[in-house]
Design a protein around this motif. Structure first.
Motif, mmCIF file in Angstrom:
data_model
loop_
_atom_site.group_PDB
_atom_site.id
_atom_site.type_symbol
_atom_site.label_atom_id
_atom_site.label_comp_id
_atom_site.label_asym_id
_atom_site.label_seq_id
_atom_site.Cartn_x
_atom_site.Cartn_y
_atom_site.Cartn_z
ATOM 1 N N THR A 145 -82.852 61.901 -12.409
ATOM 2 C CA THR A 145 -82.152 62.512 -13.627
ATOM 3 C C THR A 145 -80.734 62.275 -13.533
ATOM 4 O O THR A 145 -80.477 61.744 -12.294
ATOM 5 C CB THR A 145 -82.848 63.819 -13.786
ATOM 6 O OG1 THR A 145 -82.264 64.545 -12.599
ATOM 7 C CG2 THR A 145 -84.429 63.864 -13.902
ATOM 8 N N SER A 146 -80.145 62.777 -14.420
ATOM 9 C CA SER A 146 -78.474 62.841 -14.519
ATOM 10 C C SER A 146 -78.220 63.774 -13.317
ATOM 11 O O SER A 146 -78.569 64.644 -13.165
ATOM 12 C CB SER A 146 -78.121 63.596 -15.697
ATOM 13 O OG SER A 146 -78.493 62.611 -16.843
ATOM 14 N N SER A 147 -77.270 62.944 -12.461
ATOM 15 C CA SER A 147 -76.790 63.695 -11.325
ATOM 16 C C SER A 147 -77.792 64.329 -10.390
ATOM 17 O O SER A 147 -77.599 65.408 -9.581
ATOM 18 C CB SER A 147 -75.774 64.620 -11.369
ATOM 19 O OG SER A 147 -74.827 63.643 -12.101
ATOM 20 N N ALA A 164 -76.471 67.953 -9.816
ATOM 21 C CA ALA A 164 -76.692 68.715 -11.364
ATOM 22 C C ALA A 164 -76.969 70.180 -11.199
ATOM 23 O O ALA A 164 -76.662 70.707 -12.029
ATOM 24 C CB ALA A 164 -78.141 68.046 -11.884
ATOM 25 N N ASN A 214 -74.323 57.224 -13.813
ATOM 26 C CA ASN A 214 -75.838 57.456 -14.025
ATOM 27 C C ASN A 214 -76.842 57.156 -13.161
ATOM 28 O O ASN A 214 -78.246 57.302 -13.216
ATOM 29 C CB ASN A 214 -76.314 57.299 -15.855
ATOM 30 C CG ASN A 214 -75.531 57.926 -16.720
ATOM 31 O OD1 ASN A 214 -75.103 59.101 -16.594
ATOM 32 N ND2 ASN A 214 -74.865 57.279 -17.483
ATOM 33 N N THR A 215 -76.228 56.445 -12.149
ATOM 34 C CA THR A 215 -77.113 55.979 -11.021
ATOM 35 C C THR A 215 -77.030 57.055 -9.951
ATOM 36 O O THR A 215 -75.891 56.810 -9.070
ATOM 37 C CB THR A 215 -77.050 54.372 -10.726
ATOM 38 O OG1 THR A 215 -76.965 53.774 -12.059
ATOM 39 C CG2 THR A 215 -77.910 54.044 -9.639
#
Lengths: 305, 258
Positions: free
Chosen positions: A63-65, A219, B49-50
């Motif tokens: 997922t994002s971060s 995140a 985003n990776t």
């Protein structure tokens, strides 16, 4: 050279950097990359009363971060740990701390009792916060009376250092920290993963087989920092900070917020050498700031006004 | 096998077509033994985003020149970032990971690949020729534009092609290719790498023909070295990990919903 030693209850760590349960296997998965003896401690993976095959695949999504997982305590149980894993890891020159998981109070107590006798296991981390099992796990960590009950029962049965791992999936985490402190915990570790989910819009289906999973990685770091700070201000026992630590600066931020030690989890997947790099980074920071003892940065956050 | 984490230098980034490219990687250290079927975990820098590394099959190894080759398909931001790497830039790898393909009893073996799944078959094919075996390739692509290094495969053995639109080779799926349906092919082993549906179809075909079948799986993983337990695979022996117990499995071991 700065003094990096810290204490969790009666337990002395050579430095505040440890590896988080669920991200570090039994330590041996990392032997090709680092000298495990350099770490403050290794929290080995969640161990239950009997064999658990874990959750169905898919169990992970980026997922994002961060990432979501729903592994669900895949392990062969405490007896297998004692007979087959412990002999191979007891010679590590670091503290091996077992993450104790279960579905019932009896299961937690049974696993903890069996760990009393293992000379080289000086502490357990009571996992009342896993979001990926149907019964138990997070249920104990999100209902205060249950958290007290399981901690009290395990405290009675276990004679060494007892760390309780807290769930962030609650409104006031410091209430749980106070509750388990009152029930006899020697320290708290936080945060476990945040409950989350991912959806494939094309297929209109959840990505994980279990629909929901635990979010980890950078995140969740701001949430984790806030919770560590809140808990540090609410309890007298040491706090172990966890949540998205990727480098030494992140680890230092957790210590400034009040963590006596930190656990590094998800970052190990991307950089299996991250733990030793963080130890070096903390040392460099202390030298640069002319601080001789790492304990001086614990809770040293300066809030203006 | 000992695992390493090293920076490599890009010494070539060869674009094959709109989707595929091959990275040639080298560093000053002598490459350890790498076996066909093994993979590397690539850290993708400068792609916000990776987050996790990307598992990539080893496409080929040149021990004399100390070069490691990776065939990569652009599927998202991570692989697009890799496709833009320039000569001299660095790439961090954890390697070599996973198990490897086994040697067939028969002289000939059939290697079936679909799309980017052809990647481990180049290295496997080269190894088979070194073991005095004859690889026969059956490679499937969406269309003729997306074919990958067919001339290089031809240097190692016979090559049959299938494309969805019939633009090259036979029209249709690899499992519909006539070479699978004539009885002159004297083989005891088929290797498969590609989309799950393709590998399952090949496994079924192999079972009917009483041929041993090895498939290389690509279950989603976070670490690649047995710590995260995310790439779980149901097998007749219980849950195994694709990263350390695989990626290569005999298809008889797999519990697949066929």
């Amino acid at each position: 050279m700065a003094d990096l030693r810290v204490c969790i209850g009666d337990l002395h760590f050579k430095n505040p950097v440890t590896a988080a349960s669920g991200c570090f296997g039994y330590g041996k998965e990392y032997e090709d990359f680092i000298d495990l003896g350099k770490l403050g401690a290794v929290f080995v993976k969640g161990t239950t009363g009997s064999n658990r095959k874990g959750n169905p695949y898919p169990r992970m999504v980026e997922t994002s971060s961060g990432m979501l997982n729903s592994v669900g305590f895949q392990n062969k149980g405490i007896d297998y740990f004692i007979s087959d894993i412990y002999p191979g890891i007891k010679q590590y020159n670091t503290h091996i701390i077992v993450n104790v998981s279960g579905s019932t109070i009896e299961e937690y107590v049974m696993v903890a009792e069996k760990l009393n006798d293992l000379e080289k296991i000086p502490a357990i981390e009571l996992n009342i916060s896993c979001p990926n099992v149907k019964e138990g796990g997070m249920v104990f960590g999100t209902h205060c009376p249950s958290a007290i009950k399981v901690t009290t029962a395990v405290r009675k049965a276990y004679h060494k250092t007892l760390i309780v791992k807290l769930s962030p999936n609650v409104t006031s985490i410091y209430e749980f920290a106070r509750a388990v402190e009152g029930a006899g915990a020697d320290a708290v570790s936080l945060i476990n993963t945040l409950l989350g989910m991912a959806i494939d819009a094309e297929k209109q289906k959840p990505v994980l087989a279990t629909v929901t999973g635990g979010l980890s990685g950078p995140a969740i770091k701001p949430v984790a920092l806030r919770m560590v700070w809140e808990v540090y201000n609410a309890v007298k026992i040491p706090v172990i900070g966890i949540g998205g630590i990727m480098n030494a600066t992140d680890a230092i931020e957790f210590m400034l917020a009040g963590a006596t030690a930190v656990q590094i989890g998800t970052a190990n997947f991307i950089n299996p050498r991250v733990t030793v790099e963080v130890i070096k980074g903390i040392e460099d920071y202390l030298v640069e700031k002319d601080i001789t003892d790492v304990k001086d940065i614990i809770g040293a956050l300066k809030i203006p006004g | 096998m000992k695992k390493y984490i090293h920076d490599f230098q890009i010494i070539a980034n060869r674009r094959i077509n709109t989707e595929y490219f091959v990275l040639s990687l080298a560093n000053e250290k002598k490459l350890p033994e790498i076996k066909p079927g093994q993979f590397v975990q690539v850290r993708v820098d400068n792609a916000p985003n990776t987050f996790l590394r990307r598992p990539i099959s080893v496409y080929d190894v040149n021990y004399e020149k100390n070069i490691l080759y990776l065939l990569i398909q652009v599927v998202g931001e991570g692989t697009r970032t890799l496709s833009e790497l320039k000569n001299g830039e660095k790439l961090n790898l954890i390697y070599p990971l996973g198990n490897s393909f086994s040697l067939p009893d028969s002289e000939k073996a059939l290697l079936i690949g679909g799309g980017v799944g052809v990647a481990p078959l180049m290295f496997l094919g080269r190894w088979l020729t070194e073991q005095k075996k004859e690889p026969v390739f059956l490679l499937g692509f969406r269309n003729s534009e997306l074919q990958v290094d067919i001339d290089r495969f031809r240097k190692l053995g016979e090559v049959y092609i299938s494309t969805d639109d019939g633009g090259a080779g036979e029209k249709g799926l690899v499992t519909q290719h006539p070479v699978l349906h004539n009885d002159t092919l004297d083989i005891s082993m088929v290797y498969a790498c590609g989309p799950d549906v393709m590998m399952k179809a090949v496994a079924l075909w192999a079972e009917k023909k009483n041929i041993s079948c090895e498939a290389s799986l690509e279950n989603t993983m976070a670490c690649g070295f047995g710590a995260c337990l995310c790439c779980a695979q149901e097998t007749v022996q219980g849950i195994l990990l694709v990263c350390t117990d695989g990626p290569v499995f005999n298809t008889k071991e797999l519990i697949w919903q066929i």
